[in-house]
Scaffold this active site. Structure first.
Site, PDB file in Angstrom:
ATOM      1  N   GLY A 136       0.781  -1.236   0.000  1.00  0.00           N
ATOM      2  CA  GLY A 136       0.000   0.000   0.000  1.00  0.00           C
ATOM      3  C   GLY A 136       0.808   1.278   0.000  1.00  0.00           C
ATOM      4  N   LYS A 207       2.834 -10.550  -3.529  1.00  0.00           N
ATOM      5  CA  LYS A 207       3.671  -9.391  -3.218  1.00  0.00           C
ATOM      6  C   LYS A 207       5.129  -9.810  -3.027  1.00  0.00           C
ATOM      7  CE  LYS A 207      -0.253  -7.119  -0.993  1.00  0.00           C
ATOM      8  NZ  LYS A 207      -0.920  -6.811   0.293  1.00  0.00           N
TER       9      LYS A 207
END
Length: 440
Positions: A136, A207
């Site tokens: 994020g 990720k």
């Protein structure tokens, strides 16, 4: 002032709507900061009539991401649709083939097609930015791709999924079961109606695979990650970890070894006094270990409309500030054509040891049998404790907790398999890696 940078946004969900709102509300500030105006000139979403709390009345509408990418009057294609295939992949490929710059928050797309997309971008001289795809609001992509140039990285690890971190934190702080904490996470919007992608570790694996490539220069290999989620973590494990001086976190870990690259996602016990143990709730944290800088730890919001939109906007701003014709930073930190094939590391000793919890029938010889199975697999035990506390097991059961010294995953799994066939085990055993701080 230079000509405006024209943006096309595909996907107007939480992140897309936040991005549009921020750009519209802060247009003067962005123009001053970037040296040129940033204008949204095209958008695409599934439902044109939906009220998203933003004004798109004066913006050209396209029914599909592909139409926006191929026909829109845009310089940058922003993909916020999601998914490794379908409209997201088609739209990004179309934009890159047209020579447009691309910004995406789509970790699944990059995990499975990142190398291919990087090749197209580099051939076309286009930028492909994806800061928002991992952790994020934490600028870990920029750190790996640009800031740590000249460092040799040995390990990247961290908490990369806010849903899992929220659940584990709430279990510890409030003594609630996994199921109860998951329901609360869903009620608050931290977990999806179908939470499997998060709680089974897949989101973290996507990720991690991207960070691995940026850190070590290998091709992305998401399917070679050892994967274990948090669905089997019980309140008993949380209590036992606390008594031993640990907290449980879902970590993604990638490290360079003599035999290759090791990638793993699994619950991990970390010392309560370590920095990463203090990262609670939906917050993310990523640590990078390198030879020049040492250890860099970045902590921040890992998800949410504003946090993700902030990272997307940062990528757009970088494009706005870039000079036409200037040498571009390779998409994945290394030219796509020079990425090495992924070489999976051989199983090696885990220096932190393992936590093993067994619920067994309360009968003579069980304790000795467990110790024997460990010894047969050359596992040295730091401690072995037998308990019959009511909160750990019914009165006719016993709970045995073992903490091992450094050993291999293979040895632990063989020992546990041998215990299973003895006939005294109740339910499934719990095995959790322990990460201890490095010696000075």
């Amino acid at each position: 002032m230079a000509d405006a940078l024209k943006i096309g946004v595909a996907g107007l969900g939480t992140v897309g709507a936040s991005l549009v709102r921020i750009i519209q509300q802060r247009s003067d500030q962005l123009a001053a900061t970037c040296g040129r105006p940033i204008l949204i000139t095209g958008v695409s979403a599934r439902d044109k009539t939906k009220d998203r709390g933003i004004d798109v009345g004066g913006i050209e509408w396209f029914d599909t991401p592909e139409e926006l990418a191929t026909k829109g009057d845009i310089d940058v294609f922003v993909e916020l649709v999601g998914g490794a295939e379908g409209p997201a992949r088609i739209g990004v490929q179309a934009a890159l083939n047209r020579g447009l710059h691309v910004v995406t928050a789509n970790k699944a797309l990059l995990a499975y097609h990142g190398v291919e997309l990087a090749r197209i971008a580099e051939e076309k001289g286009a930028l492909l930015n994806f800061e928002a795809a991992v952790a994020g609001g934490i600028p870990v992509i920029k750190a790996l791709r640009e800031s740590l140039t000249g460092n040799t990285i040995s390990r990247v690890y961290g908490i990369m999924n806010g849903t899992c971190n929220y659940i584990l934190t709430k279990m510890e702080k409030e003594g609630l079961s996994f199921a109860d904490c998951l329901k609360e996470a869903q009620r608050l919007g931290y977990a999806e109606a179908d939470p499997a992608f998060d709680i089974e570790g897949n989101d973290t694996a996507h990720k991690l695979s991207i960070l691995t490539t940026l850190a070590f220069g290998n091709q992305i290999s998401v399917d070679d990650i050892y994967l274990e989620g948090i669905t089997n973590i019980s309140i008993e494990d949380i209590h036992a970890a606390a008594e031993l001086g640990y907290r449980i976190k879902l970590l993604g870990v990638a490290q360079r070894t003599d035999t290759g690259i090791e990638q793993r996602v699994h619950p991990t016990m970390v010392p309560v006094d370590s920095v990463i143990a203090q990262v609670d709730g939906v917050t993310n944290a990523v640590a990078i270990e390198s030879d020049v800088l040492g250890e860099l730890l970045m902590v921040g919001p890992g998800a949410g409309g504003n946090a993700t939109a902030s990272s997307v906007l940062g990528d757009i701003a970088d494009i706005a500030k870039s000079r036409p014709g200037a040498q571009q930073v390779p998409v994945l930190g290394h030219p796509a054509r020079s990425l090495k094939p992924y070489r999976k590391a051989q199983i090696q000793s885990h220096e932190g040891g393992y936590f093993i919890r067994l619920t067994v029938l309360d009968r003579t010889g069980v304790f000795a049998s467990v110790a024997t199975r460990m010894a047969e697999n050359h596992i040295s035990l730091e401690s072995i404790v037998q308990r019959s506390k009511q909160h750990l097991a019914p009165s006719h059961h016993q709970t045995i907790i073992l903490v091992t010294h450094a050993t291999t995953e293979e040895s632990v799994r063989k020992a546990v398999a041998a215990i299973k066939v003895e006939g005294y085990l109740v339910g499934e055993p719990q095995v959790i890696r322990i990460e201890r701080p490095k010696e000075d």
